[in-house]
Design a protein around this motif. Sequence first.
Motif: not given
Length: 304
Positions: A94-98, A124-126, A142-145
């Motif tokens: 599960r990834i998140g990002a701006i 994915f979540l923005e 689990d991982l964010i940018f």
Amino acid sequence: MELHQLRCFIAVADELHFGHAAQKMDMLPSALGRYIKLLEEDLGTRLLSRSTRNVSLTPHGALFLPEARELVARADDIEKRFQTLARQNAGKLRIGAIDSAAVSLIPHVLHHFRERWPGVELSFLEDKSSRLLPKLKTGRLDLIFIRPQSQMDSALHSEFLFYEDVVLAISDKHPLANRSEINVDDLRDIPLIVPEKRVRPHSYDLTLSLFEHAGFKPTLIQIADEKQTIINMVAAELGAAIMPRWVMRMAALNIKFIPIGEGYDSIRSKLPMAAVWVAGARDEARDNMMQVVMHELPVISDLY
């Protein structure tokens, strides 16, 4: 007594200010106050002393605070451990990002990751950095940018990736629209559209940092927070905007994007991009994703 009540109490105890604590928890001060009141009713004692200007811990509140921290930490640890086990069994990431990362970085690395590990379920979540970090800490991501904070939580690992370039967005009808580059002095009489600092601190500081040694203060207009809306305001000739270079990919009629002139390279340091995850947590899918990110980093950084 609920975990969310404990989190609210800890936030107020840390900040000693209901408004700041509510912002930290991404909720209204009135709602935060209700959770604190319910917690005090459950415990049968007052935890906080409130006055018009000050908030302080009562003796019982000071005694309860370390107990509350221990309960929340224990609950978070249990949640993370079992979520990690579930992900390892199910093969999920599960990834998140701006928004900046969502434009080019995420599509690029997901494509390469899929080729090598097609069986991993990806989501994915923005969102904004301030909203992604709590989701990472509680195991929902689990991982964010994100834009890394100046002082990252010691429970998190942050891996710097690159700095983004910036441009001036301006109406194509403006006399400066035909310039090949823009210097700070050119902006002396141009209103600049900026988001509210509380909502997008990095974007706000990006503009202000240009004028640290300019000898004059810029004219700022706070009428929009989202990048697409700011672009629309620029197109309507309400002002110009200092923005990350990736916005040039957004649909924008009647807009010119002009590079910032040489001598202002330091402004790029205001737009760092980093990958962040929980330190010490084992996650094969996350590690494989970071392997892809670092391998593709030379290509990705050129996109920004």
